[in-house]
Enzyme design. Structure first.
Site, PDB file in Angstrom:
ATOM      1  CB  SER A 327      -0.943   0.005   1.205  1.00 20.57           C
ATOM      2  OG  SER A 327      -1.916  -1.013   1.065  1.00 20.57           O
ATOM      3  CG  ASP A 351     -14.600  -0.504  -0.417  1.00 17.29           C
ATOM      4  OD1 ASP A 351     -14.777  -1.557  -1.077  1.00 17.29           O
ATOM      5  OD2 ASP A 351     -13.829  -0.436   0.567  1.00 17.29           O
ATOM      6  CG  ASP A 364     -11.025  -2.871   0.860  1.00 15.67           C
ATOM      7  OD1 ASP A 364     -10.771  -2.012   0.010  1.00 15.67           O
ATOM      8  OD2 ASP A 364     -10.728  -2.745   2.063  1.00 15.67           O
ATOM      9  CG  HIS A 370     -12.572   1.295   3.572  1.00 17.35           C
ATOM     10  ND1 HIS A 370     -12.100   0.220   2.867  1.00 17.35           N
ATOM     11  CD2 HIS A 370     -11.734   1.443   4.642  1.00 17.35           C
ATOM     12  CE1 HIS A 370     -11.007  -0.264   3.465  1.00 17.35           C
ATOM     13  NE2 HIS A 370     -10.772   0.461   4.546  1.00 17.35           N
ATOM     14  CB  CYS A 383      -9.948   2.280   0.421  1.00 21.51           C
ATOM     15  SG  CYS A 383     -11.270   1.523  -0.523  1.00 21.51           S
TER      16      CYS A 383
END
Length: 655
Positions: A327, A351, A364, A370, A383
């Site tokens: 990430s 999401d 996810d 989220h 996310c």
């Protein structure tokens, strides 16, 4: 009358014989004259040289190797003098083994030293001395000196030895020297060969290798007249040695110690740099090793312990370790979306906790998703779904072309050997990387995982640090380097090392959006609890990178996996926010969440660098995680792989 004719004939024959003999004698004298001319005129210089070689010995004198210090003058690599016991094979009387046996009665010689000596003797010319034992004690020197007459061809010499006073600290940055080999000599430029006559050691790794010619200095010599037995009679001429230049590194060794202690026994790497100058402030590769082991030849037991360890302590992870960025890649994806017009800061997605592509679902990290996610929230809460969608829209080649300017997939040019390029995937890259025609094809599903820093993406920690520096320093950063200044060994004048500054054509308002979100990571996001009450405002991004693929309908469970198969924890950071003085990129191998394992190390590094604190309370584990997404295994027509089999880049990488 007949008698007179016979007398005249005999006289004529006699004169002919005398003439022939005279011609023969003259011819012989002519040959002698030619030989004289050949020896005394034509070949004079050669024979004079041979005579001098029998009478004159050229003895090289080694220069003192340059000292290496940190930015504050702390010595990291130094020299000291010690005595060695050396044998010149061409001069000894009797067999080598017999001589060594007799020497063992005076000086303690181990089997390892004997084995090492014989190996060196095979690599050395017979008329050159070979070290049998190093670092003799005063008592050993005295015992041998008394018995010196018994051992022609054996001498005690005073030599300089390299030492690394701090042992394992910063060893991957400093490197080490070792016995010079024929391969080392073969790699020398032709003009340098003379300068290395008589040299016994050579830089093998790290700064010691990269700055070998600067650290070595200029070899001097003594022209000695010697007797028939090889004894020195008098010195005819000398050329003074020129000591090697000293290197002042940009590393702050106290910061280095703080970080290495924070890692503990965990594996990983950290690079901390000043983005405006490119100076490396801390360079950590864990586990580490003691470079002193290599100076005079490492023994088999220590070599096996280092070389066969599953933790691979000899790997220089910041430049050789290629990892998925996880990430920590998302801020770059967000900037690409802004710069290329794929997103605005306010544009949001819903999401649900997954992204469907074809017949496959990419999950996810947060079950249930989220909710409504804009760009700020996508970075702060990490996310995955936001970036799955973005990657599918951008495509692999668009991502490649944008990310390349940040140095991903390219060597940074750091002043260390063996830097890897890493892999920044594209359709062209895949076509050239694989031989099997089926593997050359790029599948659309492979693009999805690239958005969260997985898939074929593999970068080195130094690449990630440099890319982060470019991002947070408003599109401008100097290339990373470890040597801050070079100090002349004679005059002690210093000249700074300045590297190229890379400047990117980026819009400041877009950079500000991403930087604000990275500050949000430390104030309300996945690293908020780690940086609570820090006393300064920093920005950062947590990351978790998958090591192995997870099968369809399987869930990641670290508890059932061997440690070396668990996720890597990553963190990138910068501070102060408005004018960054330090940028950090770090990875803790197989440690889980970036916010749990990596961010606390960055916090300790920044506490020391910005506040002078050498320790801080153990941060509370954050509630928000940034675990990597583990998609279901796809069908063959889609192939969105998280951790695909990637060919070794070194097969095409020029070293």
């Amino acid at each position: 009358m007949s008698h007179l004719n016979d007398t005249d004939g005999e006289l004529h024959r006699f004169r002919k014989r005398i003439m022939a003999l005279a011609i023969f004698v003259l011819f012989c004298f002519f040959l002698l004259l030619l030989r004289f001319v050949w020896l005394q005129i034509i070949r004079h210089s050669n024979y004079a040289a041979q005579a001098d070689e029998n009478r004159i010995s050229i003895v090289p004198t080694m220069p003192a190797r340059g000292v290496i210090t940190d930015r504050n003058g702390v010595v990291l690599a130094d020299n000291y003098s010690a005595y060695t016991l050396e044998i010149t094979p061409a001069k000894i009387q009797g067999k080598v083994d017999e001589v060594i046996g007799e020497l063992s009665e005076l000086v303690e010689i181990s089997p390892f030293e004997i084995k090492r000596f014989k190996r060196r003797m095979e690599e050395t010319k017979r008329f050159e001395s070979v070290v049998l034992k190093s670092k003799l004690t005063d008592a050993e020197v005295a015992r041998f000196t008394v018995q010196r007459y018994r051992f022609p061809g054996v001498e005690v010499q005073a030599r300089m030895f390299r030492q690394y006073p701090l042992g394992e600290v910063a060893s991957h940055a400093i490197g080490y020297i070792g016995r010079i080999s024929q391969k080392d000599m073969d790699r020398l430029p032709e003009e340098e060969e003379t300068n290395y006559q008589g040299t016994t050691h050579y830089g093998k790794e790290g700064i010691e290798k990269n700055y070998e010619s600067i650290l070595h200095g200029v070899t001097g010599y003594e022209e000695m007249e010697v007797s028939a037995s090889g004894r020195a009679v008098r010195t005819l001429s000398t050329r003074s040695t020129v000591p090697g230049s000293n290197l002042i590194l940009s590393i702050d060794i106290e910061l280095q110690k703080v970080v290495e202690e924070a890692f503990g026994k965990r594996r990983g790497a950290l690079v901390a740099m000043d983005p405006s100058t490119g100076e490396i402030l801390a360079y950590v590769s864990k586990p580490t090793f003691d470079p002193n082991l290599f100076v005079d030849g490492i023994d088999q037991q220590n070599w096996d312990a280092l070389n066969t360890s599953i933790n691979r302590p000899l790997i220089n992870r910041p430049v050789r370790g290629a990892y998925p960025p996880g990430s920590t890649y998302k801020p770059f994806m967000a900037l690409a979306a802004l710069e290329l017009g794929y997103r605005t800061p306010q544009a949001a997605i819903n999401d649900p906790g997954y992204f469907n592509y074809g017949n496959h679902r990419f999950r996810d990290d947060k079950v249930g998703g989220h909710g409504i996610v804009d760009m700020y929230k996508s970075i702060v809460q990490s996310c995955d779904t936001y970036y799955y969608v973005l990657a599918s829209e951008m495509g692999v080649d668009t991502m490649h072309d944008f990310m390349k300017q940040f140095g991903f997939g390219e060597k940074t040019g750091i002043d260390l050997p063996h830097e890897r390029k890493g892999i920044l995937p594209s359709t062209q890259w895949k076509q050239s990387a694989y031989r099997n025609p089926a593997q050359k094809k790029w599948y659309a599903g492979e693009t999805i995982s690239l958005g969260i820093g997985q898939g074929y993406n593999t970068f080195t920690p130094v690449q990630l640090a440099f890319a982060t520096a470019l991002l947070v320093n408003n599109g401008s950063a100097a290339r990373p380097h470890l040597v801050k200044e070079i100090e002349d060994g004679v005059t002690h004048e210093r000249r700074p090392v300045v590297t190229e500054t890379v400047k990117l054509d980026l819009k400041q308002e877009n950079i500000n959006v991403v930087k604000r979100a990275m500050v949000g990571v430390t104030t309300e996001g996945t690293a908020a609890r780690v940086f609570g009450g820090a006393g300064y405002i920093s920005g950062g991004k947590t990351g978790t990178a998958q090591v192995i693929g997870i099968g369809k309908n399987e869930k990641y469970n670290a508890a059932v996996l061997a440690e070396h198969k668990r996720d890597h924890a990553l963190y990138t950071a910068f501070a102060p926010v408005d004018n960054p003085r330090i940028v950090i990129a770090l990875i803790v191998e197989n440690a889980g969440f970036g916010g749990t394992a990596a961010a606390p190390i960055a916090r300790k590094a920044m506490d020391y660098f910005l506040l002078g604190k050498k320790s801080s309370p153990t941060p509370v584990v954050p509630a928000v995680t940034d675990s990597a997404e583990y998609p279901d295994m796809p069908d063959e027509d889609v192939q969105p792989m998280i951790t695909p089999a990637i060919p070794d880049e070194d097969s095409t990488d020029e070293e």
